[in-house]
Design a protein around this motif. Structure first.
Motif, PDB file in Angstrom:
ATOM      1  N   UNK A   4     -55.353  22.001  55.545  1.00 23.76           N
ATOM      2  CA  UNK A   4     -55.862  22.734  54.382  1.00 23.76           C
ATOM      3  C   UNK A   4     -55.400  22.094  53.073  1.00 23.76           C
ATOM      4  N   UNK A   5     -54.177  21.566  53.073  1.00 21.20           N
ATOM      5  CA  UNK A   5     -53.658  20.945  51.861  1.00 21.20           C
ATOM      6  C   UNK A   5     -54.225  19.550  51.640  1.00 21.20           C
ATOM      7  N   UNK A   6     -54.444  18.822  52.724  1.00 23.27           N
ATOM      8  CA  UNK A   6     -54.863  17.442  52.590  1.00 23.27           C
ATOM      9  C   UNK A   6     -53.693  16.544  52.220  1.00 23.27           C
ATOM     10  N   UNK A   7     -53.938  15.250  52.182  1.00 24.54           N
ATOM     11  CA  UNK A   7     -52.887  14.301  51.869  1.00 24.54           C
ATOM     12  C   UNK A   7     -52.323  14.491  50.473  1.00 24.54           C
ATOM     13  N   UNK A   8     -53.169  14.664  49.483  1.00 27.31           N
ATOM     14  CA  UNK A   8     -52.706  14.819  48.103  1.00 27.31           C
ATOM     15  C   UNK A   8     -51.930  16.123  47.938  1.00 27.31           C
ATOM     16  N   UNK A   9     -52.415  17.199  48.541  1.00 27.22           N
ATOM     17  CA  UNK A   9     -51.715  18.477  48.428  1.00 27.22           C
ATOM     18  C   UNK A   9     -50.364  18.452  49.107  1.00 27.22           C
ATOM     19  N   UNK A  10     -50.299  17.841  50.295  1.00 27.74           N
ATOM     20  CA  UNK A  10     -49.019  17.727  50.993  1.00 27.74           C
ATOM     21  C   UNK A  10     -48.032  16.880  50.196  1.00 27.74           C
ATOM     22  N   UNK A  85     -47.675   3.562  49.053  1.00 28.88           N
ATOM     23  CA  UNK A  85     -48.043   2.733  50.202  1.00 28.88           C
ATOM     24  C   UNK A  85     -48.571   3.546  51.375  1.00 28.88           C
ATOM     25  N   UNK A  86     -48.433   4.888  51.320  1.00 29.62           N
ATOM     26  CA  UNK A  86     -48.991   5.721  52.395  1.00 29.62           C
ATOM     27  C   UNK A  86     -50.217   6.493  51.935  1.00 29.62           C
ATOM     28  N   UNK A  87     -50.725   6.159  50.764  1.00 34.05           N
ATOM     29  CA  UNK A  87     -51.811   6.968  50.186  1.00 34.05           C
ATOM     30  C   UNK A  87     -53.084   6.941  51.024  1.00 34.05           C
ATOM     31  N   UNK A  88     -53.322   5.856  51.770  1.00 33.79           N
ATOM     32  CA  UNK A  88     -54.546   5.738  52.566  1.00 33.79           C
ATOM     33  C   UNK A  88     -54.352   6.166  54.017  1.00 33.79           C
ATOM     34  N   UNK A  89     -53.167   6.628  54.355  1.00 29.87           N
ATOM     35  CA  UNK A  89     -52.889   7.017  55.739  1.00 29.87           C
ATOM     36  C   UNK A  89     -53.637   8.307  56.073  1.00 29.87           C
ATOM     37  N   UNK A  90     -54.432   8.319  57.141  1.00 25.18           N
ATOM     38  CA  UNK A  90     -55.169   9.542  57.487  1.00 25.18           C
ATOM     39  C   UNK A  90     -54.271  10.668  57.991  1.00 25.18           C
ATOM     40  N   UNK A  91     -53.042  10.337  58.391  1.00 23.30           N
ATOM     41  CA  UNK A  91     -52.115  11.345  58.911  1.00 23.30           C
ATOM     42  C   UNK A  91     -50.984  11.625  57.920  1.00 23.30           C
ATOM     43  N   UNK A  92     -51.284  11.523  56.631  1.00 21.62           N
ATOM     44  CA  UNK A  92     -50.251  11.685  55.613  1.00 21.62           C
ATOM     45  C   UNK A  92     -49.573  13.056  55.655  1.00 21.62           C
ATOM     46  N   UNK A  93     -50.298  14.164  55.847  1.00 27.49           N
ATOM     47  CA  UNK A  93     -49.601  15.464  55.928  1.00 27.49           C
ATOM     48  C   UNK A  93     -48.556  15.514  57.043  1.00 27.49           C
ATOM     49  N   UNK A  94     -48.859  14.903  58.193  1.00 30.26           N
ATOM     50  CA  UNK A  94     -47.888  14.896  59.282  1.00 30.26           C
ATOM     51  C   UNK A  94     -46.655  14.076  58.914  1.00 30.26           C
ATOM     52  N   UNK A  95     -46.866  12.952  58.234  1.00 30.83           N
ATOM     53  CA  UNK A  95     -45.733  12.143  57.790  1.00 30.83           C
ATOM     54  C   UNK A  95     -44.873  12.932  56.802  1.00 30.83           C
ATOM     55  N   UNK A  96     -45.504  13.641  55.878  1.00 29.18           N
ATOM     56  CA  UNK A  96     -44.754  14.442  54.907  1.00 29.18           C
ATOM     57  C   UNK A  96     -43.952  15.546  55.601  1.00 29.18           C
ATOM     58  N   UNK A  97     -44.544  16.130  56.621  1.00 28.43           N
ATOM     59  CA  UNK A  97     -43.853  17.188  57.348  1.00 28.43           C
ATOM     60  C   UNK A  97     -42.626  16.639  58.059  1.00 28.43           C
TER      61      UNK A  97
END
Length: 235
Positions: A4-10, A85-97
């Motif tokens: 729901x948050x997406x990469x930018x929101x996370x 460097x992770x801005x294009x990662x499709x799994x960015x929310x999981x990495x942030x978590x």
């Protein structure tokens, strides 16, 4: 809530919260270290028996607040650095978590007021390390490295667990304050290394065992160090 948050929101959420934690750590450093106001917070009872009581609590002394500043500031910088460097990662929310989970357990570790709670933070850091190392789970080498780190952590945990057992058997508690206060009284205590084997081996074999012993506090300190060295293959 990553989907729901997406990469930018996370990214915005985790960077903001870690930055707030870093600011609060600076405030705690001023109050505790500079103003000499150590604080103990007891949140809730954890385990209570007839002769053993353990609470979920936090200890803020000079050492703790210094480590808090280091952990939260570096974590904030890592969050900021990875936004590019992770801005294009499709799994960015999981990495942030995973990264925030690592920071959370590291804070549990450094603020614990007893050895068992520190062990919980220690295990959480190991779990977060495993998740971060194996983040690209489709890569064989990433999985191998994660498993290797996890296995070595388990080896170190054996030393840490033995240290906790010895502390509890010696002092009757796992809280820092009474253990540190009573430690000088056990400065000359020794631990017979082969004594447990005498109870399980036949008499004709136990007679061949040497009667060597180690200083009890030295043994506890060594086992704690063994657990620390085993974390993430620091050896």
């Amino acid at each position: 809530f990553g989907r729901f948050l997406g990469g930018a929101g996370a990214t915005r959420l985790t960077v903001t919260t870690t930055a707030i934690a870093a600011f609060l750590s600076l405030f705690a450093f001023y109050e505790v270290a500079l103003c000499q106001s150590p604080t103990v917070l007891r949140l809730a009872p954890w385990r209570t028996t007839d002769s053993f009581t353990l609470s979920w609590g936090f200890l803020f002394d000079s050492l703790t607040v210094v480590r808090l500043v280091v952990v939260t500031s570096i974590s904030t910088l890592v969050h900021l650095y990875s936004t590019s460097y992770r801005s294009e990662d499709p799994h960015l929310p999981r990495f942030r978590a995973y990264l925030s989970l690592f920071t959370f357990f590291r804070l549990v570790l450094v603020t614990a007021d007893n050895f068992l709670q520190r062990f919980v933070g220690w295990e959480g850091v190991g779990l977060a390390s495993y998740l971060l190392i194996s983040f690209w789970y489709s890569r064989l080498q990433a999985n191998k490295a994660a498993i290797k780190a996890r296995v070595l952590n388990r080896v170190g945990d054996r030393g840490l667990s033995l240290a906790l057992f010895l502390i509890l058997a010696t002092f009757g508690t796992l809280d820092y304050a009474p253990v540190f206060a009573l430690a000088p009284a056990f400065a000359d205590s020794t631990f017979p290394i082969f004594a447990p084997l005498h109870d399980i081996l036949p008499p004709f074999l136990s007679g061949f065992l040497p009667s060597a012993s180690l200083n009890l506090l030295d043994l506890i300190a060594f086992l704690l160090l063994f657990g620390a060295v085993g974390k993430s293959a620091q050896v």
